[in-house]
Design a protein around this motif. Structure first.
Motif, PDB file in Angstrom:
ATOM      1  N   HIS A 213      -5.866 -10.921   3.327  1.00  0.00           N
ATOM      2  CA  HIS A 213      -6.434 -10.924   1.790  1.00  0.00           C
ATOM      3  C   HIS A 213      -6.146 -12.452   1.439  1.00  0.00           C
ATOM      4  O   HIS A 213      -4.951 -12.794   1.338  1.00  0.00           O
ATOM      5  CB  HIS A 213      -6.076 -10.023   1.051  1.00  0.00           C
ATOM      6  CG  HIS A 213      -6.633  -8.690   1.193  1.00  0.00           C
ATOM      7  ND1 HIS A 213      -6.444  -7.609   1.821  1.00  0.00           N
ATOM      8  CD2 HIS A 213      -8.108  -8.471   0.562  1.00  0.00           C
ATOM      9  CE1 HIS A 213      -7.255  -6.585   1.899  1.00  0.00           C
ATOM     10  NE2 HIS A 213      -8.239  -6.894   1.119  1.00  0.00           N
TER      11      HIS A 213
ATOM     12  N   TYR B  62       0.733  -1.411  -0.010  1.00  0.00           N
ATOM     13  CA  TYR B  62      -0.043  -0.153  -0.023  1.00  0.00           C
ATOM     14  C   TYR B  62       0.811   1.287  -0.011  1.00  0.00           C
ATOM     15  O   TYR B  62       0.379   2.527   0.034  1.00  0.00           O
ATOM     16  CB  TYR B  62      -0.945   0.039   1.052  1.00  0.00           C
ATOM     17  CG  TYR B  62      -1.971  -0.851   1.290  1.00  0.00           C
ATOM     18  CD1 TYR B  62      -2.671  -1.276   0.134  1.00  0.00           C
ATOM     19  CD2 TYR B  62      -2.317  -1.838   2.399  1.00  0.00           C
ATOM     20  CE1 TYR B  62      -3.907  -2.228   0.133  1.00  0.00           C
ATOM     21  CE2 TYR B  62      -3.161  -2.787   2.515  1.00  0.00           C
ATOM     22  CZ  TYR B  62      -4.075  -3.052   1.259  1.00  0.00           C
ATOM     23  OH  TYR B  62      -4.921  -3.948   1.469  1.00  0.00           O
TER      24      TYR B  62
ATOM     25  N   ARG C 235     -16.067  -9.549   1.415  1.00  0.00           N
ATOM     26  CA  ARG C 235     -15.651  -8.706   0.496  1.00  0.00           C
ATOM     27  C   ARG C 235     -15.972  -7.410   1.029  1.00  0.00           C
ATOM     28  O   ARG C 235     -15.565  -6.342   0.177  1.00  0.00           O
ATOM     29  CB  ARG C 235     -16.294  -8.723  -0.902  1.00  0.00           C
ATOM     30  CG  ARG C 235     -15.590 -10.490  -1.516  1.00  0.00           C
ATOM     31  CD  ARG C 235     -16.059 -10.271  -2.911  1.00  0.00           C
ATOM     32  NE  ARG C 235     -15.533 -11.254  -3.800  1.00  0.00           N
ATOM     33  CZ  ARG C 235     -16.078 -12.944  -3.534  1.00  0.00           C
ATOM     34  NH1 ARG C 235     -17.081 -12.854  -2.733  1.00  0.00           N
ATOM     35  NH2 ARG C 235     -15.257 -13.611  -4.414  1.00  0.00           N
TER      36      ARG C 235
ATOM     37  N   TYR D  62     -15.128  -5.115   3.250  1.00  0.00           N
ATOM     38  CA  TYR D  62     -14.078  -3.730   3.422  1.00  0.00           C
ATOM     39  C   TYR D  62     -13.238  -3.366   2.270  1.00  0.00           C
ATOM     40  O   TYR D  62     -13.005  -2.221   2.077  1.00  0.00           O
ATOM     41  CB  TYR D  62     -13.145  -4.454   4.341  1.00  0.00           C
ATOM     42  CG  TYR D  62     -13.742  -4.374   5.821  1.00  0.00           C
ATOM     43  CD1 TYR D  62     -13.917  -3.248   6.470  1.00  0.00           C
ATOM     44  CD2 TYR D  62     -13.938  -5.639   6.380  1.00  0.00           C
ATOM     45  CE1 TYR D  62     -14.527  -3.277   7.776  1.00  0.00           C
ATOM     46  CE2 TYR D  62     -14.726  -5.581   7.653  1.00  0.00           C
ATOM     47  CZ  TYR D  62     -14.743  -4.573   8.381  1.00  0.00           C
ATOM     48  OH  TYR D  62     -15.349  -4.358   9.720  1.00  0.00           O
ATOM     49  N   SER D  63     -13.038  -4.399   1.188  1.00  0.00           N
ATOM     50  CA  SER D  63     -12.088  -4.192   0.224  1.00  0.00           C
ATOM     51  C   SER D  63     -12.359  -4.334  -1.028  1.00  0.00           C
ATOM     52  O   SER D  63     -11.797  -3.925  -2.036  1.00  0.00           O
ATOM     53  CB  SER D  63     -10.518  -4.698   0.635  1.00  0.00           C
ATOM     54  OG  SER D  63     -10.587  -5.889   0.415  1.00  0.00           O
ATOM     55  N   GLY D  64     -13.512  -5.295  -1.319  1.00  0.00           N
ATOM     56  CA  GLY D  64     -13.848  -5.845  -2.458  1.00  0.00           C
ATOM     57  C   GLY D  64     -13.203  -6.872  -3.019  1.00  0.00           C
ATOM     58  O   GLY D  64     -13.574  -7.499  -3.943  1.00  0.00           O
ATOM     59  N   LYS D  65     -12.304  -7.475  -2.198  1.00  0.00           N
ATOM     60  CA  LYS D  65     -11.362  -8.622  -2.472  1.00  0.00           C
ATOM     61  C   LYS D  65     -11.680  -9.603  -1.213  1.00  0.00           C
ATOM     62  O   LYS D  65     -11.882  -9.061  -0.141  1.00  0.00           O
ATOM     63  CB  LYS D  65     -10.046  -8.436  -2.468  1.00  0.00           C
ATOM     64  CG  LYS D  65      -9.312  -9.671  -2.947  1.00  0.00           C
ATOM     65  CD  LYS D  65      -7.545  -9.255  -2.844  1.00  0.00           C
ATOM     66  CE  LYS D  65      -7.384  -8.523  -4.413  1.00  0.00           C
ATOM     67  NZ  LYS D  65      -7.215  -9.496  -5.438  1.00  0.00           N
TER      68      LYS D  65
ATOM     69  N   TYR E  90     -12.089  -4.716  -5.858  1.00  0.00           N
ATOM     70  CA  TYR E  90     -11.085  -4.249  -5.266  1.00  0.00           C
ATOM     71  C   TYR E  90     -10.353  -3.651  -6.348  1.00  0.00           C
ATOM     72  O   TYR E  90     -10.308  -4.046  -7.518  1.00  0.00           O
ATOM     73  CB  TYR E  90      -9.984  -5.411  -4.712  1.00  0.00           C
ATOM     74  CG  TYR E  90      -8.702  -5.189  -4.327  1.00  0.00           C
ATOM     75  CD1 TYR E  90      -8.679  -4.676  -2.970  1.00  0.00           C
ATOM     76  CD2 TYR E  90      -7.642  -5.122  -5.098  1.00  0.00           C
ATOM     77  CE1 TYR E  90      -7.400  -4.369  -2.367  1.00  0.00           C
ATOM     78  CE2 TYR E  90      -6.380  -4.544  -4.329  1.00  0.00           C
ATOM     79  CZ  TYR E  90      -6.226  -4.351  -3.224  1.00  0.00           C
ATOM     80  OH  TYR E  90      -5.064  -4.201  -2.602  1.00  0.00           O
ATOM     81  N   PRO E  91      -9.226  -2.283  -6.048  1.00  0.00           N
ATOM     82  CA  PRO E  91      -9.299  -1.661  -5.070  1.00  0.00           C
ATOM     83  C   PRO E  91     -10.280  -0.572  -4.428  1.00  0.00           C
ATOM     84  O   PRO E  91      -9.972   0.050  -3.779  1.00  0.00           O
ATOM     85  CB  PRO E  91      -7.870  -1.253  -5.216  1.00  0.00           C
ATOM     86  CG  PRO E  91      -7.725  -0.840  -6.641  1.00  0.00           C
ATOM     87  CD  PRO E  91      -8.645  -1.645  -7.299  1.00  0.00           C
ATOM     88  N   HIS E  92     -11.258  -0.459  -5.328  1.00  0.00           N
ATOM     89  CA  HIS E  92     -12.192   0.762  -5.314  1.00  0.00           C
ATOM     90  C   HIS E  92     -12.928   0.607  -4.020  1.00  0.00           C
ATOM     91  O   HIS E  92     -13.213   1.632  -3.211  1.00  0.00           O
ATOM     92  CB  HIS E  92     -13.081   0.851  -6.548  1.00  0.00           C
ATOM     93  CG  HIS E  92     -12.363   0.999  -7.669  1.00  0.00           C
ATOM     94  ND1 HIS E  92     -11.536   2.031  -8.216  1.00  0.00           N
ATOM     95  CD2 HIS E  92     -12.198  -0.166  -8.907  1.00  0.00           C
ATOM     96  CE1 HIS E  92     -10.842   1.655  -9.300  1.00  0.00           C
ATOM     97  NE2 HIS E  92     -11.383   0.492  -9.788  1.00  0.00           N
ATOM     98  N   GLN E  93     -13.526  -0.441  -3.600  1.00  0.00           N
ATOM     99  CA  GLN E  93     -14.223  -0.700  -2.162  1.00  0.00           C
ATOM    100  C   GLN E  93     -13.222  -0.267  -0.949  1.00  0.00           C
ATOM    101  O   GLN E  93     -13.429   0.359  -0.081  1.00  0.00           O
ATOM    102  CB  GLN E  93     -14.624  -2.268  -2.241  1.00  0.00           C
ATOM    103  CG  GLN E  93     -15.526  -2.124  -0.864  1.00  0.00           C
ATOM    104  CD  GLN E  93     -16.896  -1.737  -1.043  1.00  0.00           C
ATOM    105  OE1 GLN E  93     -17.235  -0.988  -1.897  1.00  0.00           O
ATOM    106  NE2 GLN E  93     -17.747  -1.825   0.335  1.00  0.00           N
ATOM    107  N   ASN E  94     -11.841  -0.713  -1.204  1.00  0.00           N
ATOM    108  CA  ASN E  94     -10.883  -0.501  -0.300  1.00  0.00           C
ATOM    109  C   ASN E  94     -10.589   0.984  -0.020  1.00  0.00           C
ATOM    110  O   ASN E  94     -10.491   1.610   1.043  1.00  0.00           O
ATOM    111  CB  ASN E  94      -9.377  -1.062  -0.767  1.00  0.00           C
ATOM    112  CG  ASN E  94      -8.609  -1.401   0.576  1.00  0.00           C
ATOM    113  OD1 ASN E  94      -9.054  -1.941   1.369  1.00  0.00           O
ATOM    114  ND2 ASN E  94      -7.253  -0.975   0.174  1.00  0.00           N
TER     115      ASN E  94
END
Length: 359
Positions: free
Chosen positions: A183, A47, A272, A274-277, A299-303
Motif C-alpha cells: 500500500h 491488521y 485500488r 483489492y482494498s480501496g487504497k 479503504y478499509p471497506h473494499q478491503n
C-alpha cells in the motif's frame, strides 16, 4: 558496515531495515532472523488485534535480543461510510469472481481497528522501535513513545509529508518511492502526488528535513543499498527482497510468483481493486475485472469486502485472482534464509562500494 547516525540510534549493525509487510508475509521468525543478522526486522501489526500484537512481540523476543520494530497504521480522518447502494454495487461487481471461487459474498462495512489498543501494547511492551504509515502521529504521542525509550519512524511519499512527520518529532522519515510494493502511505493530498520514484524522492526529502531518512522502494540488492546511501539516506528499507525467504509467511503461490522468470518486464501495477487504497502488486485479472466494473469502495471497506475472495484465491492457488503485493524490483528476488540474505546484501554493498572507489 558504514555505521550511520540512524543505525547507531537504533542499535543495529547495518543501515538496513526489513520492511513491515502486513497481511501474512511478516512473521516473528522473519523479524527475529533479520534482526539477529544485524538489520532492523519489522513486525506488521496493522491488521491485528492488540493481544495478537503482544503475542507476536513476545515471540520475537523469545527468538532474539536484538532491536526490532513494530509497525501500525495511523487512523485516517473519519469519512462517511458508504451507503447501502454503494455497498450493493461493489458486491455486485465482485459477484462473478465469488461464483468462480465458490465464495458467497457477505456485504459488510469494515470495523475500525483498535489503534489505541494496538499502540498501548507497543508502549506497554516497550518495543525498541515503533514505525507507522498512512498518516502523521500526533506530537504528544511521539513524545510519549520517546519517554519510554522507543525510537519512532514515520512513512512519507512526498516532501510535504516528510516535513509534517519531522514536525511531529519522529527520529527518522521513511521515504517510500513509487516502486515500492504494498500500500501507498500517502496521507497529505491525492495519491497521484505521492507517486514519486525513489531516486527523485529520497534526495529531496534529505534536503528538506534534518532527521535521518530511510530510502524505500525498488531496493533489492547491494547496489540499491549503496545507491540509497549515496542519495543521502541513512538506511535502506527492503520488503519484496524478503518475500521468498523461508521465514516469510507469504503463501507458496506468492513465493513462486516472486521467483518466476520475468524476461525483463515489470509484472506489477497499482490498483485500488483489492482494498480501496492504492497498492502495488502482481497484475491480475481480478484488478482488470473489478476496475472495469467501476464500483470500488474506499479503504478499509473494499478491503473487508474482498477479504474472503482473496483468502479463497490463495488457497486455490489462483494467481489470476489472488492479491500478491510486490515492488517493481521483484525480478531481482532470490530465495535465501533471511539472515543469510542480510549478510549477502551487505557483502554485495561492500563490493559495490569498493569498485566505485577504484574508478
Amino acid at each position: 558496515m558504514w555505521p550511520t547516525a540512524l543505525s547507531r540510534r537504533l542499535g543495529i549493525d547495518h543501515p538496513l531495515v526489513v520492511a513491515p509487510m502486513a497481511g501474512g508475509p511478516t512473521t516473528p521468525a522473519l523479524v527475529a532472523a533479520s534482526s539477529e543478522a544485524g538489520a532492523l526486522g519489522s513486525f506488521a501489526g496493522g491488521y491485528l488485534a492488540p493481544e495478537a500484537i503482544r503475542a507476536a512481540i513476545r515471540d520475537v523476543r523469545a527468538r532474539t535480543r536484538r532491536p526490532f520494530a513494530v509497525n501500525l497504521f495511523v487512523p485516517e480522518p473519519a469519512a462517511a461510510p458508504p451507503g447501502e447502494e454503494e455497498l450493493r454495487a461493489a458486491a455486485a461487481a465482485l459477484e462473478p469472481i465469488g461464483r468462480e471461487l465458490g465464495v458467497a459474498l457477505r456485504p459488510r462495512l469494515a470495523a475500525p481497528p483498535d489503534f489505541a489498543g494496538q499502540l498501548a501494547v507497543v508502549k506497554e511492551e516497550r518495543v525498541p522501535v515503533f514505525s507507522f504509515t498512512f498518516g502523521a502521529l500526533p506530537a504528544e504521542e511521539v513524545a510519549a513513545l520517546h519517554a519510554l525509550g522507543i525510537a519512532v519512524l514515520g512513512s512519507a511519499t512526498t516532501v510535504e509529508e516528510a516535513r509534517a512527520l519531522e514536525a511531529s518529532g519522529v527520529d527518522a522519515v521513511v521515504a517510500q518511492g513509487a516502486e515500492a510494493g504494498g500500500h501507498r502511505g500517502t496521507f497529505a493530498g491525492p495519491f497521484e502526488r505521492g507517486l514519486v520514484g525513489t531516486l527523485a524522492l529520497v534526495p529531496q526529502v534529505v534536503d528538506a528535513v534534518k532527521v535521518p531518512v530511510v530510502a524505500a522502494g525498488g531496493i533489492m540488492d547491494g547496489r540499491g543499498v549503496v545507491a540509497a546511501l549515496a542519495l543521502g539516506a541513512a538506511a535502506a528499507q527492503l520488503g519484496t527482497a524478503f518475500l521468498a525467504t523461508p521465514e516469510s509467511g507469504a503463501s507458496a503461490l506468492h513465493k513462486r510468483e516472486v521467483l518466476a522468470p520475468r524476461g525483463g518486464s515489470d509484472p506489477t501495477r497499482l490498483t485500488r481493486a483489492y482494498s480501496g487504497k492504492l497498492v502495488r502488486g502482481f497484475a491480475t485479472r481480478f484488478m482488470v475485472d473489478v476496475e472495469r466494473a467501476g464500483a470500488i469502495l474506499p479503504y478499509p471497506h473494499q478491503n473487508a469486502l474482498t477479504g474472503e475472495l482473496r483468502q479463497a484465491a490463495a488457497r486455490q492457488e489462483r494467481a489470476d485472482l489472488a492479491s500478491m503485493w510486490a515492488g517493481q524490483g521483484v525480478a531481482l528476488a532470490r530465495a535465501r534464509p533471511a539472515g543469510e540474505l542480510v549478510r549477502e546484501l551487505m557483502a554485495e554493498a561492500e563490493r559495490v562500494a569498493a569498485r566505485l572507489c577504484e574508478r
